[in-house]
Scaffold this motif. Structure first.
Motif, PDB file in Angstrom:
ATOM      1  N   ALA A  47      -6.655  10.254  -0.120  1.00 20.49           N
ATOM      2  CA  ALA A  47      -6.252  11.287  -0.942  1.00 20.49           C
ATOM      3  C   ALA A  47      -6.039  12.602  -0.335  1.00 20.49           C
ATOM      4  CB  ALA A  47      -7.750  11.825  -1.990  1.00 20.49           C
TER       5      ALA A  47
ATOM      6  N   GLY B  93     -10.893   6.345  -0.043  1.00 25.01           N
ATOM      7  CA  GLY B  93     -10.540   7.135  -0.947  1.00 25.01           C
ATOM      8  C   GLY B  93     -10.329   8.570  -0.914  1.00 25.01           C
TER       9      GLY B  93
ATOM     10  N   SER C 260       0.822  -1.315  -0.041  1.00 19.94           N
ATOM     11  CA  SER C 260      -0.076  -0.071   0.111  1.00 19.94           C
ATOM     12  C   SER C 260       0.810   1.175   0.005  1.00 19.94           C
ATOM     13  CB  SER C 260      -0.985  -0.066   1.248  1.00 19.94           C
ATOM     14  OG  SER C 260      -1.752  -0.971   0.799  1.00 19.94           O
TER      15      SER C 260
ATOM     16  N   GLN D 237      -2.305  12.219   1.147  1.00 18.99           N
ATOM     17  CA  GLN D 237      -1.401  12.725  -0.056  1.00 18.99           C
ATOM     18  C   GLN D 237      -1.341  14.005  -0.341  1.00 18.99           C
ATOM     19  OE1 GLN D 237       1.001   9.843  -1.288  1.00 18.99           O
ATOM     20  NE2 GLN D 237       0.204   9.444   0.672  1.00 18.99           N
TER      21      GLN D 237
ATOM     22  N   TYR E 276      -8.586   2.580  -6.637  1.00 16.93           N
ATOM     23  CA  TYR E 276      -7.532   1.788  -6.098  1.00 16.93           C
ATOM     24  C   TYR E 276      -8.237   1.136  -4.843  1.00 16.93           C
ATOM     25  CZ  TYR E 276      -3.578   0.535  -3.287  1.00 16.93           C
ATOM     26  OH  TYR E 276      -2.701  -0.164  -2.461  1.00 16.93           O
ATOM     27  N   SER E 277      -9.050   1.666  -4.157  1.00 16.34           N
ATOM     28  CA  SER E 277      -9.597   1.345  -2.783  1.00 16.34           C
ATOM     29  C   SER E 277     -10.750   0.410  -2.906  1.00 16.34           C
ATOM     30  CB  SER E 277     -10.161   2.493  -1.878  1.00 16.34           C
ATOM     31  OG  SER E 277      -8.876   3.332  -1.564  1.00 16.34           O
TER      32      SER E 277
ATOM     33  N   LEU F  56      -7.742   7.333  -5.750  1.00 16.20           N
ATOM     34  CA  LEU F  56      -7.571   6.561  -4.756  1.00 16.20           C
ATOM     35  C   LEU F  56      -8.831   5.632  -4.509  1.00 16.20           C
ATOM     36  CD1 LEU F  56      -5.164   8.666  -2.948  1.00 16.20           C
ATOM     37  CD2 LEU F  56      -4.631   6.377  -3.517  1.00 16.20           C
TER      38      LEU F  56
ATOM     39  N   HIS G 217       0.196   4.025  -2.932  1.00 18.69           N
ATOM     40  CA  HIS G 217      -0.390   5.455  -2.769  1.00 18.69           C
ATOM     41  C   HIS G 217       0.696   6.639  -3.244  1.00 18.69           C
ATOM     42  CE1 HIS G 217      -3.036   4.551   0.979  1.00 18.69           C
ATOM     43  NE2 HIS G 217      -3.319   3.488  -0.113  1.00 18.69           N
TER      44      HIS G 217
ATOM     45  N   ARG H 288      -7.271  13.183  -7.658  1.00 20.52           N
ATOM     46  CA  ARG H 288      -6.499  12.195  -6.729  1.00 20.52           C
ATOM     47  C   ARG H 288      -7.614  11.299  -5.988  1.00 20.52           C
ATOM     48  NH1 ARG H 288      -1.963  14.975  -4.161  1.00 20.52           N
ATOM     49  NH2 ARG H 288      -1.333  15.073  -6.206  1.00 20.52           N
TER      50      ARG H 288
ATOM     51  N   ILE I 176       0.496   6.599  -7.089  1.00 17.60           N
ATOM     52  CA  ILE I 176      -0.818   7.258  -7.658  1.00 17.60           C
ATOM     53  C   ILE I 176      -0.752   8.630  -7.428  1.00 17.60           C
ATOM     54  CG2 ILE I 176      -3.272   7.386  -7.010  1.00 17.60           C
ATOM     55  CD1 ILE I 176      -3.328   4.252  -6.490  1.00 17.60           C
TER      56      ILE I 176
END
Length: 440
Positions: free
Chosen positions: A348, A344, A128, A351, A151-152, A148, A132, A144, A135
Motif C-alpha cells: 500500500a 498489505g 501481481s 502504491q 488481496y495479500s 491490499l 496492484h 488501500r 486495486i
C-alpha cells in the motif's frame, strides 16, 4: 507513444458491488498463484524419493528456477499493464501458469520438473503488478492498506491450500495427481476473471500533477530508487520475504523429517492452523495500519510492521529449537500470527508513493527485487545449507539451515524502522489521504 486501451470505468463510476467483486477475483487469483507455487513444499519429500534428488536440487525447484523468470518478466509485463487492459493480462497469465502447474505432474526427471516450474514462473509474472495497479485505482490511499491486505490473504490461504490439498492428494494418490488436480481449475478461473473483473480508469491521487507521457521502465527504476522511503521499504520486504519463502517452502519437510509427521498430518492439522494465524495477521494488520496512518500519518505503518515482527522473533527462533511437534507447531502459530503483517501495508505504501503512470512498474520492480533475492535465494540457500550441514547433523541438517535463515529477521526490522524515519521527513504530519497527493 500512446497504446490503445480497452474501455475502462472511472474510479468514481465503479459500483461498490463491482469493486468488491473485482477485489475478490484478484484475491482468488493470488490464492491460486500461491497454491500452485507452494504446493511443491509439501511434495518435496515424495519428489525427492521418487526422482532421487538432493536438497540443493529441491531448493532450486522451490526458489531460483521459478524466481528468475517470475521476477525478470514482471518488469515488461508491468510496462504493458501501465498501457493496456490489466484484466486481460491477468487472465492470460492465470491460464498459462495453471497449465504449467498441471504439467509438473508429468515430469519424469529433474530437468522436466525444472522446465515446468520455469513455465509456472513465467505465467505468474503477469499477475501481481497489474493487480496492484487495479486495486490502487479502485481504492483511495486511506483505504488501500486494508484492500491490499485482503488481496495479500491469497499468500497465506493459497500456501495453506497447497499444503492441505497437496498433503491429502499425495497421501491417498501420489504427487503427480496433486499437481494435475491443483493446476487445471485455474484455467476455468481465468475465464471467470476475464468475464467479471472490472478494469477501472487510472486515477491520480488528490492534488497530484501527472505526466501525459507514459514513463519508461528505466525512469521507473530511477524514480523508486530515488525515493529513500521506498528503498528502505523494498529492502525490508525483500529480507522478510527471503525468510518467509525459505521457511514456507521447507517447513513441511522440516516437520516431516524432524518430528515424523506425514503429509496428511501437515496438510490437515498444521496448514489450517497457520492459515488462521496468517488471515488474522493479514486482516488485523491492514485494519490497524489504516487506523494508525489516519491518526499518526504513513510513518506509523512501517513502525507497526517492525514492532509486530519484533514480537514474533523469539517464537520463530523457538520453533527451530523445539523438541516436540505440538510445541513446535504452537510457537510457530504465534510467530506467524505476528510476522504475517507486512505485505498489505508495504505494498500500500509503495502504491501511495508511486506516480500514477508508474504504479504497476513500481510494483513490478518491488516484486523483482523480492523474488530474485527473497524467493530466488531463500529456499535455495536452505537447500544448500542443509546439504552442507548434513555430514555433521544428519537428519537434523534442515533444522540448522532454517535456523540460520530465521536469524536474519532483525535486519528486516531495522529496514522498516528506517523507512518510517524517511517517511517522517518526506511526509511530515500528513495523514494517508493527503500523502498520496505527493506521490506523483
Amino acid at each position: 507513444m500512446t497504446t490503445a486501451q480497452a474501455p475502462a470505468q472511472g474510479a468514481d463510476t465503479v459500483s461498490p458491488h463491482a469493486r468488491r467483486v473485482t477485489l475478490f477475483l484478484l484475491t482468488v487469483t493470488y490464492f491460486f498463484s500461491y497454491m500452485d507455487r507452494q504446493i511443491l513444499a509439501i511434495l518435496l519429500e515424495d519428489i525427492k524419493a521418487d526422482l532421487l534428488l538432493n536438497d540443493t536440487q529441491l531448493g532450486l525447484l522451490s526458489g531460483l528456477a521459478f524466481a528468475l523468470f517470475y521476477a525478470t518478466l514482471g518488469i515488461p509485463v508491468a510496462a504493458l499493464a501501465d498501457r493496456m487492459n490489466r484484466v486481460n493480462i491477468i487472465s492470460i497469465a492465470l491460464a498459462l501458469w495453471s497449465g504449467m502447474t498441471a504439467a509438473c505432474g508429468l515430469a519424469q526427471n529433474f530437468v522436466h520438473l525444472l522446465l515446468a516450474r520455469i513455465g509456472v514462473g513465467i505465467g505468474e509474472a503477469g499477475s501481481s503488478p497489474p493487480s496492484h495497479s487495479i486495486i490502487a485505482d479502485l481504492y483511495p490511499a486511506e483505504k488501500r492498506a486494508l484492500a491490499l491486505s485482503i488481496y495479500s490473504l491469497g499468500v497465506t490461504l493459497g500456501a495453506a491450500a497447497g499444503q492441505i490439498f497437496g498433503g491429502n492428494l499425495t497421501y491417498f494418490f501420489d504427487w503427480r495427481v496433486a499437481f494435475i488436480a491443483i493446476g487445471l481449475p485455474g484455467v476455468i478461473l481465468a475465464v471467470i476473471v476475464k468475464l467479471f473483473a472490472t478494469e477501472p480508469m487510472r486515477r491520480a491521487e488528490p492534488g497530484a500533477v501527472e505526466e501525459t507521457q507514459t514513463p519508461s521502465i528505466g525512469a521507473g527504476f530511477r524514480s523508486i530508487f530515488g525515493n529513500a522511503a521506498a528503498v528502505w521499504l523494498v529492502a525490508g520486504v525483500t529480507i522478510t520475504s527471503m525468510i518467509g519463502y525459505a521457511l514456507t517452502g521447507w517447513t513441511p519437510a522440516y516437520l516431516i523429517r524432524s518430528f515424523g509427521l506425514n503429509t496428511l498430518q501437515v496438510g490437515n492439522i498444521v496448514a489450517p492452523l497457520l492459515a488462521i494465524a496468517g488471515v488474522a495477521s493479514g486482516l488485523g494488520s491492514g485494519w490497524l495500519a489504516n487506523r494508525l496512518s489516519e491518526k499518526y500519518g504513513l510513518k506509523a505503518q512501517p513502525l507497526m510492521v517492525a514492532a509486530l515482527k519484533t514480537i514474533a522473533l523469539p517464537f520463530l527462533i523457538w520453533f527451530y529449537v523445539a523438541d516436540s511437534a505440538p510445541l513446535a507447531v504452537g510457537v510457530y502459530f504465534i510467530a506467524v500470527l505476528f510476522q504475517s503483517c507486512y505485505l498489505g501495508p508495504t505494498f500500500a505504501l509503495i502504491q501511495t508513493l508511486a506516480p500514477l503512470r508508474m504504479r504497476a512498474v513500481w510494483a513490478a520492480i518491488t516484486l523483482l527485487v523480492i523474488n530474485l533475492i527473497g524467493l530466488g535465494l531463500g529456499p535455495t540457500m536452505v537447500g544448500v545449507l542443509s546439504d552442507y550441514f548434513a555430514p555433521e547433523y544428519g537428519q537434523e541438517s534442515l533444522r540448522q539451515a532454517l535456523f540460520v535463515i530465521a536469524c536474519a529477521t532483525p535486519v528486516a526490522i531495522f529496514c522498516y524502522w528506517r523507512a518510517a524515519k524517511c517517511l517522517e521527513k518526506q511526509l511530515p504530519h500528513r495523514p494517508a489521504a493527503e500523502a498520496g497527493a505527493t506521490s506523483a
